[in-house]
Design a protein around this motif. Structure first.
Motif, mmCIF file in Angstrom:
data_model
loop_
_atom_site.group_PDB
_atom_site.id
_atom_site.type_symbol
_atom_site.label_atom_id
_atom_site.label_comp_id
_atom_site.label_asym_id
_atom_site.label_seq_id
_atom_site.Cartn_x
_atom_site.Cartn_y
_atom_site.Cartn_z
ATOM 1 N N SER A 155 0.865 -1.341 0.048
ATOM 2 C CA SER A 155 0.119 0.199 -0.252
ATOM 3 C C SER A 155 0.288 1.703 0.017
ATOM 4 O O SER A 155 0.660 2.452 0.399
ATOM 5 C CB SER A 155 -0.864 0.032 1.336
ATOM 6 O OG SER A 155 0.215 -0.366 2.192
ATOM 7 N N TYR A 156 2.115 1.174 -0.009
ATOM 8 C CA TYR A 156 2.681 2.037 -0.189
ATOM 9 C C TYR A 156 3.174 2.793 -1.202
ATOM 10 O O TYR A 156 3.253 2.359 -2.471
ATOM 11 C CB TYR A 156 4.300 1.747 -0.143
ATOM 12 C CG TYR A 156 5.325 2.787 0.586
ATOM 13 C CD1 TYR A 156 5.468 4.084 1.451
ATOM 14 C CD2 TYR A 156 6.320 2.907 -0.339
ATOM 15 C CE1 TYR A 156 6.105 4.825 1.637
ATOM 16 C CE2 TYR A 156 7.722 3.932 -0.170
ATOM 17 C CZ TYR A 156 7.278 4.856 0.672
ATOM 18 O OH TYR A 156 8.280 6.025 0.949
ATOM 19 N N PHE A 157 2.497 4.415 -1.705
ATOM 20 C CA PHE A 157 2.371 5.204 -2.214
ATOM 21 C C PHE A 157 1.450 4.584 -3.538
ATOM 22 O O PHE A 157 1.368 4.635 -4.705
ATOM 23 C CB PHE A 157 2.980 5.578 -3.391
ATOM 24 C CG PHE A 157 4.362 6.795 -2.965
ATOM 25 C CD1 PHE A 157 4.148 7.715 -1.680
ATOM 26 C CD2 PHE A 157 5.891 6.345 -2.633
ATOM 27 C CE1 PHE A 157 4.084 8.299 -1.601
ATOM 28 C CE2 PHE A 157 6.658 7.838 -1.713
ATOM 29 C CZ PHE A 157 6.267 8.269 -0.881
ATOM 30 N N ALA A 158 0.021 3.907 -2.664
ATOM 31 C CA ALA A 158 -0.687 3.776 -3.164
ATOM 32 C C ALA A 158 -0.796 3.980 -4.287
ATOM 33 O O ALA A 158 -1.548 3.635 -5.590
ATOM 34 C CB ALA A 158 -1.498 2.696 -2.736
ATOM 35 N N ASP A 159 -1.393 5.411 -4.261
ATOM 36 C CA ASP A 159 -2.006 6.180 -5.931
ATOM 37 C C ASP A 159 -1.167 6.697 -6.245
ATOM 38 O O ASP A 159 -2.142 6.652 -7.339
ATOM 39 C CB ASP A 159 -2.255 7.657 -4.810
ATOM 40 C CG ASP A 159 -1.027 8.029 -4.131
ATOM 41 O OD1 ASP A 159 -0.257 7.782 -3.533
ATOM 42 O OD2 ASP A 159 -0.888 9.286 -4.043
ATOM 43 N N ARG A 160 0.146 6.477 -6.460
ATOM 44 C CA ARG A 160 1.301 7.063 -7.216
ATOM 45 C C ARG A 160 1.002 5.632 -8.522
ATOM 46 O O ARG A 160 0.889 5.787 -9.417
ATOM 47 C CB ARG A 160 2.240 7.043 -6.845
ATOM 48 C CG ARG A 160 2.421 8.159 -5.879
ATOM 49 C CD ARG A 160 4.031 8.800 -5.972
ATOM 50 N NE ARG A 160 4.043 10.304 -4.957
ATOM 51 C CZ ARG A 160 5.180 10.223 -4.345
ATOM 52 N NH1 ARG A 160 6.219 10.220 -4.748
ATOM 53 N NH2 ARG A 160 5.458 11.575 -3.416
ATOM 54 N N GLN A 161 0.701 4.493 -7.388
ATOM 55 C CA GLN A 161 0.779 3.295 -8.078
ATOM 56 C C GLN A 161 -0.522 3.589 -9.450
ATOM 57 O O GLN A 161 0.043 2.894 -10.951
ATOM 58 C CB GLN A 161 1.004 1.561 -8.058
ATOM 59 C CG GLN A 161 1.807 1.090 -8.867
ATOM 60 C CD GLN A 161 1.647 -0.202 -7.921
ATOM 61 O OE1 GLN A 161 0.754 -0.802 -6.676
ATOM 62 N NE2 GLN A 161 2.229 -0.825 -9.061
ATOM 63 N N TYR A 162 -1.033 3.783 -8.740
ATOM 64 C CA TYR A 162 -2.603 3.118 -9.464
ATOM 65 C C TYR A 162 -2.692 4.582 -10.399
ATOM 66 O O TYR A 162 -3.369 4.057 -11.489
ATOM 67 C CB TYR A 162 -3.616 4.056 -8.069
ATOM 68 C CG TYR A 162 -4.869 4.200 -9.196
ATOM 69 C CD1 TYR A 162 -5.892 2.501 -8.965
ATOM 70 C CD2 TYR A 162 -5.177 5.023 -9.386
ATOM 71 C CE1 TYR A 162 -7.100 2.879 -9.839
ATOM 72 C CE2 TYR A 162 -6.876 5.067 -9.208
ATOM 73 C CZ TYR A 162 -7.967 3.956 -10.252
ATOM 74 O OH TYR A 162 -9.150 4.432 -10.781
ATOM 75 N N HIS A 163 -1.885 5.360 -10.377
ATOM 76 C CA HIS A 163 -1.826 6.763 -11.693
ATOM 77 C C HIS A 163 -1.308 6.608 -12.037
ATOM 78 O O HIS A 163 -0.683 6.781 -13.689
ATOM 79 C CB HIS A 163 -1.794 7.852 -11.261
ATOM 80 C CG HIS A 163 -3.101 8.911 -10.727
ATOM 81 N ND1 HIS A 163 -4.747 8.797 -10.799
ATOM 82 C CD2 HIS A 163 -3.104 8.900 -9.105
ATOM 83 C CE1 HIS A 163 -5.314 8.543 -10.008
ATOM 84 N NE2 HIS A 163 -4.715 8.716 -9.152
ATOM 85 N N GLY A 164 -0.025 4.922 -12.888
ATOM 86 C CA GLY A 164 1.169 4.948 -13.620
ATOM 87 C C GLY A 164 2.372 5.039 -13.233
ATOM 88 O O GLY A 164 3.480 5.197 -14.244
#
Length: 324
Positions: free
Chosen positions: A305-314
């Motif tokens: 879940s670390y920086f999950a938002d960044r991974q989600y946005h590519g």
């Protein structure tokens, strides 16, 4: 549920007590290996960390960041983000790699979904990750509680993206997925943790194929919602086994993948077999890119879940956690 009748509700078992009844015994580590320089972390903005902790305690909430002793806690908390752990802080499983306490859990708090939604709104989170302990004592494995949390957050923070990191819902997958499909998240995450050869030792009570099926079955209910899966390395697997695991995840339609170094929470937990080299992490990254996952992060300090938002946005793995 593997609980001794003498264990009182709410009592936490950790370390040697927690490991006492797992199938393959853990031999306590006498000397912990020195961490390589590339997986050391620094505490930044301690005042911001304390603000987040105080808010969580006020709302009677827990984070997996604290309970699982995540090495990235200072970076996440100082940045105003956290992965919330619902349904208490006592797990019904005894996985020897995990620092979350084992025991007989308390009853669910019916106000937790509302408190969680209030906290997400107060922190102005644009992306939130919700995980939980295993709750084998519940008929639906806790699926309805997940759904209630999602619903409450949608009502108070409709623009917030929600990722859930769920347990395997042992024996209750179809019931759980049907419930979750009524209030679906934006990302459905379930960690497979390690290669199948190590399951009996590292995930007692879990099944590799069942975890794969859970990820694929969710797509049956919510085909448009991406799935995600995380694993640790350094537990005793070999490189070829990880490559096969990545192939399996692709075959089971997983979209996002995270790979990170296992770090031993205490001398009573499963020992670190080895510190995986940066070159090997890069190999996994390259193989995952060839398989065309939507995104794969492979580096020592990567966590599910670390920086999950960044991974989600590519985005790519954030420096200084790049495996190069």
């Amino acid at each position: 549920m593997d609980l001794n009748n003498t264990v009182l509700t709410g009592k936490k078992l950790r370390g040697a007590e927690k490991m006492a009844r797992i199938p393959i015994k853990v031999v306590p580590t006498e000397t912990t290996p020195k961490k390589p320089e590339w997986i050391r972390t620094k505490i930044s903005q301690p005042e911001e960390v304390q603000i987040i902790k105080d808010l969580l305690r006020q709302q009677k909430l827990h984070t997996v960041c604290e309970e699982a002793a995540c090495p990235n806690l200072p970076q996440c908390f100082s940045g105003g983000t956290a992965t919330f752990m619902i349904m208490g802080d006592i797990c019904t499983r005894r996985c020897p790699f995990c620092d979350v306490a084992h025991g007989r859990p308390n009853i669910l708090d019916p106000n937790e979904p509302k408190h969680l939604a209030e906290t997400v709104k107060n922190l102005n989170l644009k992306y939130v990750v919700i995980t939980s302990v295993d709750r084998d004592d519940l008929k639906d494995g806790g699926a309805q509680h997940f759904a209630d949390c999602i619903r409450e957050i949608r009502q108070t923070s409709p623009e917030t993206l929600i990722e859930i990191l769920v347990p395997d819902f042992r024996g209750r997958a179809d019931i759980a997925l049907k419930i979750l499909s009524q209030n679906p998240p934006d990302v459905f995450n379930h960690n497979i943790e390690t290669v199948p050869r190590l399951y009996k030792a590292m995930r007692p009570g879990a099944d590799y194929k069942h975890s794969l099926d859970l990820l694929k079955k969710f797509k049956h209910y919510c085909s448009e919602i991406p799935t995600k899966c995380g694993l640790m390395v350094g537990l005793g697997e070999v490189e070829a086994e990880v490559i096969v695991l990545l192939n399996d995840l692709k075959d089971y339609q997983v979209d996002y993948v995270t790979i990170g170094q296992y770090l031993q929470p205490s001398k009573s937990h499963a020992p670190i077999h080895r510190f995986v080299t940066l070159q090997e992490f890069k190999h996994y990254q390259t193989h995952g890119e060839r398989l065309a996952f939507k995104n794969i992060w492979s580096a020592p300090l990567v966590r599910s879940s670390y920086f999950a938002d960044r991974q989600y946005h590519g985005e790519a793995v954030p420096s200084p956690y790049m495996s190069e």
